[in-house]
Design a protein around this motif. Sequence first.
Motif, PDB file in Angstrom:
ATOM      1  N   ASP A   1       0.857  -1.244   0.124  1.00 24.03           N
ATOM      2  CA  ASP A   1       0.088  -0.021  -0.023  1.00 24.03           C
ATOM      3  C   ASP A   1       1.022   1.135  -0.018  1.00 24.03           C
ATOM      4  N   ALA A   2       1.969   1.204   0.754  1.00 27.64           N
ATOM      5  CA  ALA A   2       2.773   2.292   1.012  1.00 27.64           C
ATOM      6  C   ALA A   2       3.468   2.906  -0.313  1.00 27.64           C
ATOM      7  N   LEU A   3       3.865   1.694  -1.107  1.00 25.25           N
ATOM      8  CA  LEU A   3       4.672   2.059  -2.071  1.00 25.25           C
ATOM      9  C   LEU A   3       3.954   2.268  -3.329  1.00 25.25           C
ATOM     10  N   LEU A   4       2.493   1.814  -3.449  1.00 32.86           N
ATOM     11  CA  LEU A   4       1.566   1.828  -4.472  1.00 32.86           C
ATOM     12  C   LEU A   4       0.877   3.168  -4.498  1.00 32.86           C
ATOM     13  N   LEU A   5       0.707   3.742  -3.197  1.00 31.86           N
ATOM     14  CA  LEU A   5      -0.185   4.816  -2.959  1.00 31.86           C
ATOM     15  C   LEU A   5       0.549   6.143  -2.450  1.00 31.86           C
ATOM     16  N   GLY A   6       1.921   6.020  -2.116  1.00 28.40           N
ATOM     17  CA  GLY A   6       2.546   6.992  -1.354  1.00 28.40           C
ATOM     18  C   GLY A   6       2.741   8.410  -2.254  1.00 28.40           C
TER      19      GLY A   6
ATOM     20  N   LEU B   1      -8.140  -0.268   1.974  1.00 29.01           N
ATOM     21  CA  LEU B   1      -8.909  -1.065   2.656  1.00 29.01           C
ATOM     22  C   LEU B   1      -9.067  -2.436   2.226  1.00 29.01           C
ATOM     23  N   ASN B   2      -8.702  -3.542   2.960  1.00 33.47           N
ATOM     24  CA  ASN B   2      -8.876  -4.741   2.430  1.00 33.47           C
ATOM     25  C   ASN B   2     -10.069  -5.475   3.227  1.00 33.47           C
ATOM     26  N   LEU B   3     -11.294  -5.859   2.758  1.00 33.94           N
ATOM     27  CA  LEU B   3     -12.347  -6.654   3.152  1.00 33.94           C
ATOM     28  C   LEU B   3     -12.228  -8.145   3.087  1.00 33.94           C
ATOM     29  N   GLY B   4     -11.519  -8.658   3.932  1.00 36.02           N
ATOM     30  CA  GLY B   4     -11.284 -10.022   3.743  1.00 36.02           C
ATOM     31  C   GLY B   4     -12.399 -10.565   4.855  1.00 36.02           C
ATOM     32  N   GLY B   5     -11.880 -11.664   5.724  1.00 29.73           N
ATOM     33  CA  GLY B   5     -12.512 -12.078   6.810  1.00 29.73           C
ATOM     34  C   GLY B   5     -12.419 -11.142   7.968  1.00 29.73           C
ATOM     35  N   ILE B   6     -11.236 -10.327   8.008  1.00 26.49           N
ATOM     36  CA  ILE B   6     -11.061  -9.297   8.905  1.00 26.49           C
ATOM     37  C   ILE B   6     -10.780  -8.249   7.909  1.00 26.49           C
ATOM     38  N   ALA B   7     -11.206  -6.935   8.370  1.00 22.59           N
ATOM     39  CA  ALA B   7     -10.833  -5.720   7.518  1.00 22.59           C
ATOM     40  C   ALA B   7      -9.656  -4.966   7.924  1.00 22.59           C
ATOM     41  N   ASN B   8      -8.774  -4.793   7.182  1.00 24.55           N
ATOM     42  CA  ASN B   8      -7.588  -3.976   7.687  1.00 24.55           C
ATOM     43  C   ASN B   8      -7.440  -2.736   6.783  1.00 24.55           C
ATOM     44  N   MET B   9      -6.793  -1.739   7.429  1.00 26.11           N
ATOM     45  CA  MET B   9      -6.602  -0.499   6.552  1.00 26.11           C
ATOM     46  C   MET B   9      -5.150   0.047   6.849  1.00 26.11           C
ATOM     47  N   THR B  10      -4.700   0.638   5.822  1.00 22.99           N
ATOM     48  CA  THR B  10      -3.464   1.190   5.707  1.00 22.99           C
ATOM     49  C   THR B  10      -3.743   2.781   5.277  1.00 22.99           C
ATOM     50  N   VAL B  11      -3.289   3.666   6.017  1.00 22.96           N
ATOM     51  CA  VAL B  11      -3.702   5.095   5.767  1.00 22.96           C
ATOM     52  C   VAL B  11      -2.014   5.583   5.566  1.00 22.96           C
ATOM     53  N   VAL B  12      -2.203   6.168   4.022  1.00 23.12           N
ATOM     54  CA  VAL B  12      -0.799   6.438   3.595  1.00 23.12           C
ATOM     55  C   VAL B  12      -1.170   8.125   3.208  1.00 23.12           C
ATOM     56  N   ARG B  13      -0.196   8.921   4.154  1.00 21.22           N
ATOM     57  CA  ARG B  13      -0.381  10.117   3.946  1.00 21.22           C
ATOM     58  C   ARG B  13       0.623  10.917   2.948  1.00 21.22           C
ATOM     59  N   GLY B  14       1.566   9.900   2.629  1.00 19.75           N
ATOM     60  CA  GLY B  14       2.660  10.210   1.803  1.00 19.75           C
ATOM     61  C   GLY B  14       3.887   9.460   1.953  1.00 19.75           C
ATOM     62  N   PRO B  15       4.737   9.440   0.994  1.00 17.62           N
ATOM     63  CA  PRO B  15       6.193   8.618   1.433  1.00 17.62           C
ATOM     64  C   PRO B  15       6.317   8.678   2.911  1.00 17.62           C
ATOM     65  N   GLY B  16       6.623   7.442   3.408  1.00 13.91           N
ATOM     66  CA  GLY B  16       7.167   7.134   4.673  1.00 13.91           C
ATOM     67  C   GLY B  16       6.106   7.807   5.739  1.00 13.91           C
ATOM     68  N   GLU B  17       4.948   8.185   5.280  1.00 16.89           N
ATOM     69  CA  GLU B  17       3.928   8.487   6.451  1.00 16.89           C
ATOM     70  C   GLU B  17       2.742   7.433   6.286  1.00 16.89           C
ATOM     71  N   VAL B  18       2.806   6.353   7.188  1.00 22.31           N
ATOM     72  CA  VAL B  18       2.107   5.293   7.213  1.00 22.31           C
ATOM     73  C   VAL B  18       1.666   4.808   8.539  1.00 22.31           C
ATOM     74  N   THR B  19       0.259   4.283   8.615  1.00 25.05           N
ATOM     75  CA  THR B  19      -0.307   3.921   9.753  1.00 25.05           C
ATOM     76  C   THR B  19      -1.134   2.777   9.249  1.00 25.05           C
ATOM     77  N   ALA B  20      -1.230   1.534   9.969  1.00 30.24           N
ATOM     78  CA  ALA B  20      -2.047   0.491   9.327  1.00 30.24           C
ATOM     79  C   ALA B  20      -2.430  -0.450  10.670  1.00 30.24           C
ATOM     80  N   TYR B  21      -3.705  -1.060  10.587  1.00 28.46           N
ATOM     81  CA  TYR B  21      -4.233  -1.884  11.521  1.00 28.46           C
ATOM     82  C   TYR B  21      -5.281  -2.653  11.186  1.00 28.46           C
ATOM     83  N   ASP B  22      -5.848  -3.643  12.004  1.00 26.27           N
ATOM     84  CA  ASP B  22      -6.994  -4.508  11.777  1.00 26.27           C
ATOM     85  C   ASP B  22      -8.157  -3.504  12.274  1.00 26.27           C
ATOM     86  N   ILE B  23      -9.345  -3.243  11.551  1.00 25.40           N
ATOM     87  CA  ILE B  23     -10.254  -2.446  11.944  1.00 25.40           C
ATOM     88  C   ILE B  23     -11.193  -3.327  12.860  1.00 25.40           C
TER      89      ILE B  23
END
Length: 403
Positions: free
Chosen positions: A147-152, A161-183
């Motif tokens: 996500d970081a490399l593709l959307l940075g 946002l990945n909607l699998g069994g669990i929803a996880n999210m990557t927040v990309v605010r710019g190159p090197g500015e990333v947070t991610a977690y399971d919602i």
Amino acid sequence: MISGTSHDGIDVALVGFDPVSGGGTLSGVVEFTATTPYAAGLRARLAAALPPAATTLAEVCELDTLIGRSFAEAAATAIDRAGPVDLIVSHGQTVFHWVDGTRVHGTLQIGQPAWIAERTGTPVLADVRVRDIAAGGQGAPLVCLLDALLLGGHLGGAVALNLGGIANMTVVRGPGEVTAYDIGPANALIDAVVASLGLTARGFDEDGRLAASGTVDQSLLAVLLDHPYYRLPAPKSTGKELFHLGHVEEAMARAGTRPGAADLVATLTELTVRTVARDVTATGIGLLVVSGGGCRNPVLMAGLRRALRDVTLRLSDDYGAPADDKEAIAFALIGWHTVHGLPGTIPAGTGARAPRILGSLTPGAGPFALPAPAPEAPHALTLRAVSRDTPPGTPRIARHPAG
């Protein structure tokens, strides 16, 4: 190669990566994708062994072998169809993720990689999550590297946002500015209810038809939304150890309600909409890029569009990563990083102390010569899918909304 939390089959993506000279960009071509279903008996045994069920070491050993053999056949079929590869990255099948609050102590993926190496003669990188956990991380979501490399480079940032069994999210605010977690759950609870009640032959709410025919039970939804997991700070990760059928039963008992099947599925679908929309809204970012089987559920997607009226929703297909295959592509990317001596984690995404090179290597038929270490990690990724259609004759299954 990966089987996700829906444990319905093995996703395979063959990706060729080449650095673009002089720019710090990695170019990837998705040359082949396929999904091979688990045999019905094996899937039933796997489901019966997953938390909160009790199991035995004998059953874990047998499943490790049987799943390893299934991965081996899927890999061999892909190589037969698409040509030889340099490395196979096998995520395997997650059967337990040991979480205590916001701390992860361990994770277990089975599907013995030796069977894949023996069947194909190709070296296999496996056990890719645990090194990040040993370094203090969550071991998830590892897809944040992709996500970081593709959307940075996206101006204004982006949320993946990945909607699998669990929803996880990557927040990309710019190159090197990333947070991610399971919602939280995307389809895990829906699947658990549909399968336990035998509501559909395939064990999931195909095309969201059950949810569309039901009405949300607001009292039950309020209890579900009140679970303390949603209030934990990021980074955090979860799985079916928490979000399983017993979770739904406990919530119904607390709410003092037992809705009919369609209403229950509608309520659980709305739970995913509410938890995802709340967290996306909190980012203040106007672009949401969605992947995973849940993006094929029209009720779920309509709910997100309704709740996120000021956010543009796009599928990851628009960025060269077919939505059904994005996680397999992400693990191919991690494998490329590992063999080039580069970390496959982003500490800001997983919570680890520092970046780590991931995985354990099983040799193929002969010596494995690693390429020279890359002088620097790529700063951006471009992806192009040669074909989003699987070649005729390749094993396929109808995509499961739990991805």
